[in-house]
Write an enzyme that holds these catalytic residues in place. Structure first.
Site, mmCIF file in Angstrom:
data_model
loop_
_atom_site.group_PDB
_atom_site.id
_atom_site.type_symbol
_atom_site.label_atom_id
_atom_site.label_comp_id
_atom_site.label_asym_id
_atom_site.label_seq_id
_atom_site.Cartn_x
_atom_site.Cartn_y
_atom_site.Cartn_z
ATOM 1 N N CYS A 47 0.229 30.379 -24.653
ATOM 2 C CA CYS A 47 1.270 31.367 -24.875
ATOM 3 C C CYS A 47 1.930 31.040 -26.197
ATOM 4 O O CYS A 47 1.828 29.912 -26.675
ATOM 5 C CB CYS A 47 2.246 31.202 -23.725
ATOM 6 N N ASP A 100 15.179 35.453 -21.858
ATOM 7 C CA ASP A 100 14.572 36.635 -22.489
ATOM 8 C C ASP A 100 15.538 37.363 -23.434
ATOM 9 O O ASP A 100 15.116 38.256 -24.165
ATOM 10 C CB ASP A 100 14.058 37.611 -21.417
ATOM 11 N N ARG A 153 3.248 26.689 -20.451
ATOM 12 C CA ARG A 153 3.769 27.396 -19.289
ATOM 13 C C ARG A 153 2.777 27.204 -18.145
ATOM 14 O O ARG A 153 1.891 28.020 -17.939
ATOM 15 C CB ARG A 153 3.969 28.871 -19.604
ATOM 16 N N LYS A 213 10.230 45.845 -16.245
ATOM 17 C CA LYS A 213 8.841 45.361 -16.366
ATOM 18 C C LYS A 213 8.601 44.204 -15.410
ATOM 19 O O LYS A 213 7.621 44.186 -14.674
ATOM 20 C CB LYS A 213 8.590 44.899 -17.808
ATOM 21 N N ASN A 214 9.519 43.240 -15.416
ATOM 22 C CA ASN A 214 9.280 42.014 -14.653
ATOM 23 C C ASN A 214 9.444 42.190 -13.149
ATOM 24 O O ASN A 214 9.080 41.300 -12.376
ATOM 25 C CB ASN A 214 10.192 40.889 -15.156
ATOM 26 N N ARG A 246 4.507 45.617 -25.393
ATOM 27 C CA ARG A 246 4.260 44.991 -24.088
ATOM 28 C C ARG A 246 5.487 45.130 -23.189
ATOM 29 O O ARG A 246 5.346 45.145 -21.971
ATOM 30 C CB ARG A 246 3.969 43.489 -24.257
HETATM 31 C C1 UD1 Z 1 9.337 35.021 -15.869
HETATM 32 C C2 UD1 Z 1 9.420 36.226 -16.773
HETATM 33 C C3 UD1 Z 1 9.732 35.817 -18.203
HETATM 34 C C4 UD1 Z 1 10.975 34.931 -18.248
HETATM 35 C C5 UD1 Z 1 10.845 33.769 -17.264
HETATM 36 C C6 UD1 Z 1 12.118 32.950 -17.152
HETATM 37 C C7 UD1 Z 1 7.868 37.770 -15.712
HETATM 38 C C8 UD1 Z 1 6.582 38.517 -15.789
HETATM 39 N N1 UD1 Z 1 8.155 36.937 -16.727
HETATM 40 O O1 UD1 Z 1 8.229 34.244 -16.330
HETATM 41 O O2 UD1 Z 1 9.949 37.016 -18.963
HETATM 42 O O3 UD1 Z 1 11.144 34.444 -19.544
HETATM 43 O O4 UD1 Z 1 10.541 34.272 -15.943
HETATM 44 O O5 UD1 Z 1 13.162 33.744 -16.725
HETATM 45 O O6 UD1 Z 1 8.651 37.948 -14.815
HETATM 46 N N2 UD1 Z 1 7.112 26.326 -14.523
HETATM 47 C C9 UD1 Z 1 6.388 25.214 -14.186
HETATM 48 N N3 UD1 Z 1 5.326 25.372 -13.338
HETATM 49 C C10 UD1 Z 1 4.963 26.569 -12.805
HETATM 50 C C11 UD1 Z 1 5.731 27.716 -13.173
HETATM 51 C C12 UD1 Z 1 6.803 27.555 -14.035
HETATM 52 O O7 UD1 Z 1 6.674 24.104 -14.623
HETATM 53 O O8 UD1 Z 1 3.997 26.650 -12.046
HETATM 54 C C13 UD1 Z 1 8.275 26.177 -15.451
HETATM 55 C C14 UD1 Z 1 8.085 26.945 -16.740
HETATM 56 O O9 UD1 Z 1 7.354 26.214 -17.698
HETATM 57 C C15 UD1 Z 1 9.525 27.183 -17.162
HETATM 58 C C16 UD1 Z 1 10.257 27.346 -15.817
HETATM 59 O O10 UD1 Z 1 9.390 26.799 -14.842
HETATM 60 O O11 UD1 Z 1 10.066 26.070 -17.829
HETATM 61 C C17 UD1 Z 1 10.547 28.785 -15.457
HETATM 62 O O12 UD1 Z 1 9.383 29.577 -15.557
HETATM 63 P P1 UD1 Z 1 9.126 30.825 -14.608
HETATM 64 O O13 UD1 Z 1 10.429 31.237 -13.993
HETATM 65 O O14 UD1 Z 1 7.996 30.539 -13.699
HETATM 66 O O15 UD1 Z 1 8.666 31.944 -15.640
HETATM 67 P P2 UD1 Z 1 7.633 33.099 -15.394
HETATM 68 O O16 UD1 Z 1 7.665 33.557 -13.979
HETATM 69 O O17 UD1 Z 1 6.314 32.733 -15.980
#
Ligand code: UD1
Length: 422
Positions: free
Chosen positions: A116, A306, A121, A22-23, A398
């Protein structure tokens, strides 16, 4: 709303195949926005999140078709640069259209993803990345409004404070058509980002270093249509392995990428699970009783957040006490009170859960607001005495395709029913 009824106590056995990731599918589908022409993406799971991405793309003018796990996407004519709130609120990953829209159309208006179940996030890293590529970014009534400079985005040096899967993917997609070289430092190394880079390279992008923490992208004039096969879902692989293990069963899994599963195999092995790897298939043997271990979630190649809830379900019935530390999302613990309803012994202290295994769980009504947490309930239900009803399984839909049918094939007693009410 749909729910699952599970009667615990069955030992899993037989064989099943893991679906596509999915991701990885979500950013790759968004990346199709960069390509004038038709792309084919195989091994796309049939999931609610994928349908949401399809709706977002269609809203932007893309012609999309989906049959037998193969997606056709034609983004030759884009008719809009706006991803509206009503679509984005259903799935945070809709933010992935920001980079491609900016690169292809020079402008984007994308609703900020809503709250969320576990948060906060933020998307600040995505926005900062676009600014460093030269875009003007502002917020307007809950929307991110971004505009590329005259002449398009420009390559830049971007060093992320936090390793982010989403921000790395978004910036990579924006940078493939930018002028000059972009270097992303502290880039995410997750296999889903590597798959996205491989897709973009197959379409003509120039990317190096994906799979490491420094990714270099040399902008090209344009991308061309491509056919691509998605990677298997490593979280689904880990979930099914955990389901086999918790029941003490023995079963076969096809279509796996063992090279992307090292830490998960190690932790299962430490818990007493036997794993035989042969090419892309696995034989998994659960022990009579699992052994407790300590777990800390980390970015790849560390233990994935995850799978935290799912492994906590294993610890609930393991021999001994295990400590689970969540370092990615400090409050991702909505499964704890629900597992406790099944009789689990868990003490939560901030981002640390101390789980002491009990000899048996007992069936109960459980519900959750998070995809992986709901899955932990299903695992609990598989071994709980009596009947467990997992409510609101749309969260599971989902991220897992017909999980109940696949577990039934392996011998679980689980069925879906529709319940009354809001
Ligand atoms: C993706 C995955 C999700 C998984 C996560 C961590 C998808 C669709 N989802 O989510 O299933 O749990 O990676 O492996 O691929 N952060 C910030 N600012 C930002 C973006 C992120 O501070 O702009 C922080 C987040 O709060 C978190 C960390 O960075 O603590 C990692 O998040 P991130 O890797 O971005 O997660 P997602 O891409 O949203």
């Amino acid at each position: 709303m749909d729910a699952f009824r599970i009667r615990g106590g069955r030992t899993l056995g037989g064989s099943t195949t893991v679906g596509g990731s999915k991701n990885a599918a979500l950013p790759i589908l968004a990346a199709a926005l960069l390509i004038p022409g038709r792309i084919f993406l195989r091994r796309v799971p049939h999931l609610r999140d994928v349908v949401t991405m399809q709706r977002v793309l269609e809203h932007l003018g893309v012609v999309a078709g989906y049959e037998d796990h193969c997606f056709q996407v034609d983004a030759t004519e884009l008719t809009s640069h706006e991803a509206p709130w009503d679509m984005v609120r259903r799935m945070r990953a809709s933010i992935y259209v920001l980079g491609p829209l900016l690169a292809r159309l020079g402008k984007a208006r994308v609703s900020l993803p809503g709250g969320c179940a576990w948060g906060p996030r933020p998307v600040d890293l995505h926005l900062r990345g676009m600014e460093l590529l030269g875009a003007k970014v502002s917020l307007d009534q809950g929307y991110v409004v971004a505009e590329a400079p005259k002449g398009g985005l420009r390559g830049a040096h971007i060093s992320f404070d936090v390793s982010s899967v989403g921000a790395t993917g978004n910036v990579m997609m924006a940078a493939v058509l930018a002028k000059g070289r972009t270097v992303i430092e502290n880039a995410a190394r997750e296999p889903e980002i590597t798959a996205l880079a491989d897709f973009l390279i197959a379409a003509g992008a120039k990317i190096e270093g994906h799979g490491t923490t420094t990714i270099a992208i040399d902008g090209v004039e344009g991308l061309h249509p491509v056919e691509f096969e998605n990677i298997p879902d490593r979280i689904e692989t880990g979930t099914i392995m955990a389901a086999i293990a918790i029941t003490g069963g023995r079963a076969h899994l096809e279509g796996v990428r063992p090279d992307q599963m090292a830490i998960v195999f190690d932790r299962l092995h430490d818990m007493g699970v036997g794993i035989e790897v042969e090419g892309r298939s696995l034989e998994v043997q659960g022990p009579e009783r699992l052994r407790a271990i300590d777990l800390t979630t980390q970015v790849y190649p560390g233990f994935p957040t995850d799978l935290q809830a799912i492994f906590m379900a294993l610890l609930c019935v393991a021999d001994g006490t295990g400590v689970v530390k969540e370092t990615i999302y400090s409050d991702r613990f909505s499964h704890v009170p629900e597992l406790q309803r099944l009789g689990a012994n868990i003490k939560l202290d901030g981002p640390v859960a101390r789980v002491t295994g009990v000899p048996k769980l007992t069936g109960a009504h459980v519900l959750s607001t998070d995809l992986r947490a709901s899955c932990a309930m299903v695992l609990g239900g598989l071994v709980a005495e009596g009947e467990t009803i997992v409510h609101r399984v749309y969260h599971i839909d989902r991220g897992y395709e017909r999980i109940e049918e696949r577990l039934s094939t392996l011998g679980a007693e689980i069925d879906r029913f529709t319940e009354e009410g809001p």
